[in-house]
Design a protein around this motif. Sequence first.
Motif, PDB file in Angstrom:
ATOM      1  N   ILE A 169       0.978  -1.428  -0.043  1.00  0.00           N
ATOM      2  CA  ILE A 169      -0.305  -0.291  -0.051  1.00  0.00           C
ATOM      3  C   ILE A 169       0.987   1.121   0.143  1.00  0.00           C
ATOM      4  CG2 ILE A 169      -1.499   0.827   0.775  1.00  0.00           C
ATOM      5  CD1 ILE A 169      -3.080  -1.481   2.185  1.00  0.00           C
ATOM      6  N   ILE A 170       0.738   1.944  -1.181  1.00  0.00           N
ATOM      7  CA  ILE A 170       1.684   3.333  -1.074  1.00  0.00           C
ATOM      8  C   ILE A 170       1.173   4.371  -1.452  1.00  0.00           C
ATOM      9  CG2 ILE A 170       3.109   2.017  -2.507  1.00  0.00           C
ATOM     10  CD1 ILE A 170       2.357   3.655  -5.380  1.00  0.00           C
ATOM     11  N   TRP A 199       1.015   8.843  -2.076  1.00  0.00           N
ATOM     12  CA  TRP A 199       0.912   9.775  -3.162  1.00  0.00           C
ATOM     13  C   TRP A 199       2.238  10.089  -3.066  1.00  0.00           C
ATOM     14  CZ3 TRP A 199       1.658  14.113   0.055  1.00  0.00           C
ATOM     15  CH2 TRP A 199       0.379  14.193   0.574  1.00  0.00           C
ATOM     16  N   ALA A 205      -2.008   1.967  -5.049  1.00  0.00           N
ATOM     17  CA  ALA A 205      -1.763   2.792  -5.772  1.00  0.00           C
ATOM     18  C   ALA A 205      -2.438   4.311  -4.655  1.00  0.00           C
ATOM     19  CB  ALA A 205      -1.774   3.431  -6.982  1.00  0.00           C
ATOM     20  N   GLU A 237      -5.037   6.948  -3.641  1.00  0.00           N
ATOM     21  CA  GLU A 237      -6.338   6.899  -4.019  1.00  0.00           C
ATOM     22  C   GLU A 237      -6.575   8.877  -4.949  1.00  0.00           C
ATOM     23  OE1 GLU A 237      -6.067   5.831  -1.680  1.00  0.00           O
ATOM     24  OE2 GLU A 237      -7.771   7.207  -0.585  1.00  0.00           O
ATOM     25  N   GLY A 247      -7.598   2.485  -6.088  1.00  0.00           N
ATOM     26  CA  GLY A 247      -9.362   2.614  -4.529  1.00  0.00           C
ATOM     27  C   GLY A 247      -9.146   3.132  -3.533  1.00  0.00           C
ATOM     28  N   GLU A 248      -9.957   3.424  -3.041  1.00  0.00           N
ATOM     29  CA  GLU A 248      -9.786   4.141  -1.137  1.00  0.00           C
ATOM     30  C   GLU A 248      -9.237   3.315  -0.367  1.00  0.00           C
ATOM     31  OE1 GLU A 248     -13.664   5.447  -0.356  1.00  0.00           O
ATOM     32  OE2 GLU A 248     -14.091   6.472  -2.419  1.00  0.00           O
ATOM     33  N   THR A 301       2.863   2.330   3.771  1.00  0.00           N
ATOM     34  CA  THR A 301       4.161   3.971   3.582  1.00  0.00           C
ATOM     35  C   THR A 301       2.702   4.420   3.666  1.00  0.00           C
ATOM     36  OG1 THR A 301       6.371   3.296   2.911  1.00  0.00           O
ATOM     37  CG2 THR A 301       5.629   5.570   3.316  1.00  0.00           C
ATOM     38  N   GLU A 328       6.038   1.842   7.308  1.00  0.00           N
ATOM     39  CA  GLU A 328       7.605   3.072   7.108  1.00  0.00           C
ATOM     40  C   GLU A 328       6.050   3.807   6.948  1.00  0.00           C
ATOM     41  OE1 GLU A 328       8.801   6.122   6.038  1.00  0.00           O
ATOM     42  OE2 GLU A 328       8.354   6.079   4.029  1.00  0.00           O
ATOM     43  N   GLN A 366      -4.782  17.861   1.908  1.00  0.00           N
ATOM     44  CA  GLN A 366      -3.454  18.445   2.417  1.00  0.00           C
ATOM     45  C   GLN A 366      -3.501  19.767   1.992  1.00  0.00           C
ATOM     46  OE1 GLN A 366      -1.642  15.994   3.427  1.00  0.00           O
ATOM     47  NE2 GLN A 366      -3.160  15.197   3.908  1.00  0.00           N
ATOM     48  N   PHE A 402       3.258  17.841   6.775  1.00  0.00           N
ATOM     49  CA  PHE A 402       3.504  17.403   5.665  1.00  0.00           C
ATOM     50  C   PHE A 402       3.458  18.645   4.399  1.00  0.00           C
ATOM     51  CE2 PHE A 402       2.626  13.856   2.913  1.00  0.00           C
ATOM     52  CZ  PHE A 402       4.404  12.710   3.722  1.00  0.00           C
TER      53      PHE A 402
HETATM   54  P1  NAD Z   1      -2.721   7.197   4.503  1.00  0.00           P
HETATM   55  O1  NAD Z   1      -2.043   6.876   5.381  1.00  0.00           O
HETATM   56  O2  NAD Z   1      -4.197   7.300   4.816  1.00  0.00           O
HETATM   57  O3  NAD Z   1      -3.022   6.843   3.361  1.00  0.00           O
HETATM   58  C1  NAD Z   1      -1.716   5.938   2.586  1.00  0.00           C
HETATM   59  C2  NAD Z   1      -2.215   4.934   2.080  1.00  0.00           C
HETATM   60  O4  NAD Z   1      -2.632   4.455   2.956  1.00  0.00           O
HETATM   61  C3  NAD Z   1      -3.243   5.483   0.533  1.00  0.00           C
HETATM   62  O5  NAD Z   1      -2.789   4.326  -0.198  1.00  0.00           O
HETATM   63  C4  NAD Z   1      -4.556   5.087   1.301  1.00  0.00           C
HETATM   64  O6  NAD Z   1      -5.465   4.657   0.320  1.00  0.00           O
HETATM   65  C5  NAD Z   1      -4.119   4.143   1.759  1.00  0.00           C
HETATM   66  N1  NAD Z   1      -4.841   4.000   3.043  1.00  0.00           N
HETATM   67  C6  NAD Z   1      -5.722   4.744   3.528  1.00  0.00           C
HETATM   68  N2  NAD Z   1      -6.754   4.076   5.194  1.00  0.00           N
HETATM   69  C7  NAD Z   1      -6.552   2.864   5.261  1.00  0.00           C
HETATM   70  C8  NAD Z   1      -7.240   1.344   5.156  1.00  0.00           C
HETATM   71  N3  NAD Z   1      -7.796   2.484   6.275  1.00  0.00           N
HETATM   72  N4  NAD Z   1      -6.453   1.055   5.399  1.00  0.00           N
HETATM   73  C9  NAD Z   1      -5.909   0.557   4.634  1.00  0.00           C
HETATM   74  N5  NAD Z   1      -5.060   1.277   3.898  1.00  0.00           N
HETATM   75  C10 NAD Z   1      -5.626   2.744   3.951  1.00  0.00           C
HETATM   76  O7  NAD Z   1      -2.216   8.922   3.958  1.00  0.00           O
HETATM   77  P2  NAD Z   1      -3.393  10.338   3.669  1.00  0.00           P
HETATM   78  O8  NAD Z   1      -4.841  10.240   4.425  1.00  0.00           O
HETATM   79  O9  NAD Z   1      -3.041  10.538   2.143  1.00  0.00           O
HETATM   80  O10 NAD Z   1      -2.336  11.849   3.997  1.00  0.00           O
HETATM   81  C11 NAD Z   1      -2.835  11.484   5.779  1.00  0.00           C
HETATM   82  C12 NAD Z   1      -1.115  12.254   6.192  1.00  0.00           C
HETATM   83  O11 NAD Z   1      -0.494  11.136   6.257  1.00  0.00           O
HETATM   84  C13 NAD Z   1      -0.680  13.115   6.174  1.00  0.00           C
HETATM   85  O12 NAD Z   1      -0.871  14.428   6.148  1.00  0.00           O
HETATM   86  C14 NAD Z   1       0.553  13.170   6.255  1.00  0.00           C
HETATM   87  O13 NAD Z   1       1.402  14.002   7.595  1.00  0.00           O
HETATM   88  C15 NAD Z   1       1.241  10.954   6.142  1.00  0.00           C
HETATM   89  N6  NAD Z   1       1.612  10.419   5.190  1.00  0.00           N
HETATM   90  C16 NAD Z   1       2.774   9.960   5.443  1.00  0.00           C
HETATM   91  C17 NAD Z   1       3.225   9.729   3.790  1.00  0.00           C
HETATM   92  C18 NAD Z   1       4.520   9.439   4.015  1.00  0.00           C
HETATM   93  O14 NAD Z   1       5.661   8.504   3.667  1.00  0.00           O
HETATM   94  N7  NAD Z   1       5.186   8.958   5.973  1.00  0.00           N
HETATM   95  C19 NAD Z   1       3.038   9.402   2.818  1.00  0.00           C
HETATM   96  C20 NAD Z   1       1.225   9.946   2.318  1.00  0.00           C
HETATM   97  C21 NAD Z   1       0.566  10.634   4.335  1.00  0.00           C
END
Ligand code: NAD
Length: 501
Positions: free
Chosen positions: A164-165, A167, A192, A194, A222-223, A243, A266, A348, A403
């Motif tokens: 799960i990566i 954006w 990827a 969303e 997908g979400e 990540t 990560e 964001q 972020f």
């Molecule tokens: P997120 O952690 O929610 O999303 C990252 C990935 O996880 C995406 O592919 C997303 O679809 C997936 N995801 C989200 N909810 C999930 C769930 N319940 N089960 C499985 N997969 C799930 O991050 P976000 O909401 O896009 O961003 C929010 C905050 O996260 C940012 O403001 C930032 O602080 C942090 N962030 C950190 C990184 C990093 O590299 N450490 C990367 C992106 C965002």
Amino acid sequence: MSDLFVELTAPNGQKYTQPRGLFINNEFVKSKSGETITSINPSDESEIASVYAAGPEDVDLAVAAARKAFKSPEWRDIDTNARAELLYKFAQLIDENKELLATIETWDNGKPYSVSLADDLPDIVNTIKYYAGYANKIHGQVIDTSPLKLAYVVREPLGVCGQIIPWNYPLSMAGWKLGPALCTGNTVVLKAAEQTPLSILYLGNLVKEAGFPPGVINFINGEGRKAGAALASHPDVDKIAFTGSTATGKEVMKMAALNMKNITLETGGKSPLVVFDDADLDQAVKWSHLGIMYNQGQVCSATSRVLVQEGIYDKFVAAFKDQVSTGSVVGDPFKDDTYQGPQVSKAQFERVLSYIESGKSEGATLVAGGEPHKNAGGKGFFISPTIFTNVTDSMKIYREEVFGPFVVISSFKTEEEAVRRANDTTYGLGAAVFTENITKAHRVARDIEAGMVWINSSNDCDSRIPFGGVKQSGIGRELGEAGLEAYTNRKAIHVNLGNRL
Ligand code: NAD
């Protein structure tokens, strides 16, 4: 042209065919529900394309394809030289398509095209090549016990890996996850983010062209709460590599526990950058600028908390402000001189603005920025690079990951205070130390609780060197030889040569 592809022209004039389907079994397919997600250009808020979004049924199909491929002789029994060749070919094809992939990445994510092309594309190419080199070097071990027994260890792939990566680095993060998983013989379902699915779906074309057997690499969009959760909780997935944010990482961990999946996480950070009085000031300023403003501040290891020793504090703040006003050119990411594009999404953008409000209301001093940036046509999710000083350790802006292009600067008196305050966080991803005193540099590097420490630089990253965090910044390591550990089991085989009962 089928509904699964759309002809697009990017803002830089590049024309290409964008896949819209999920990539399962080497084919682009519609989602079972027909649901789509629309990708938005963060520079002007226009719609780029709508792509199919996976639900649980699609995740089932992708996992079944990966399971079948994992067991197939074509992949499981492939000569490891041939496995290496496949990975090299994949890396070469990415390299040959680098201008197009950099265009897609910039359009969908907002990062400057110059950065996509000079940093993100070489990163995925180098990482996959690096791990291609390991495909025929996954060695076991013979353990000598006595003449009555032969004991040896083989390193086996884990099986089907859900990845799960986020954006912020779609292609790079795909490279970090695909390289070690594939060179060790696993199969993959990669989801990827969303917000940024387009470059990942395009990679599907190159997976097929490289000649990977169907089902070895599957890409879904997908979400998180639907597709991500279905993957993390799937009973036939053996490993989850994630990540993203710390909060989501904890959710993923819980879901992975359902069938006790192997996990690599990560997650977030609030990484400190410590500047001592005896530092090379110019260097400290340049690196601390890059350390927080690069990639619109959307970097998990961004050095977002700067601690400066009191003797050079005023000079540092003035020079840092200068560096931001000359170095952080904000605007159209397709322009050559742009350093900072828009934040990836409205969510964001609003999140960063809310931290700006929080900083103001908690009484920190706003030294620069603190507002949306309007020079790019009035539309888009642009933020002026923001600096707060007079920040106390209890303020939200000092403690939480923002972020965005948003830094807090605070002063300290002694080394002991610097280390204590650097460690006063639930995170532990990166940390930077600036000093010309090598003894102090190494001492502080050891004392700081972080997965990575940069001495006289920040956010230096290399596919040969492990990346990851301690505390709530993650579990396990990616990149380097350490990255292989995350994708193999060690099976011990005891051969009775005479010590029989
Ligand atoms: P997120 O952690 O929610 O999303 C990252 C990935 O996880 C995406 O592919 C997303 O679809 C997936 N995801 C989200 N909810 C999930 C769930 N319940 N089960 C499985 N997969 C799930 O991050 P976000 O909401 O896009 O961003 C929010 C905050 O996260 C940012 O403001 C930032 O602080 C942090 N962030 C950190 C990184 C990093 O590299 N450490 C990367 C992106 C965002």
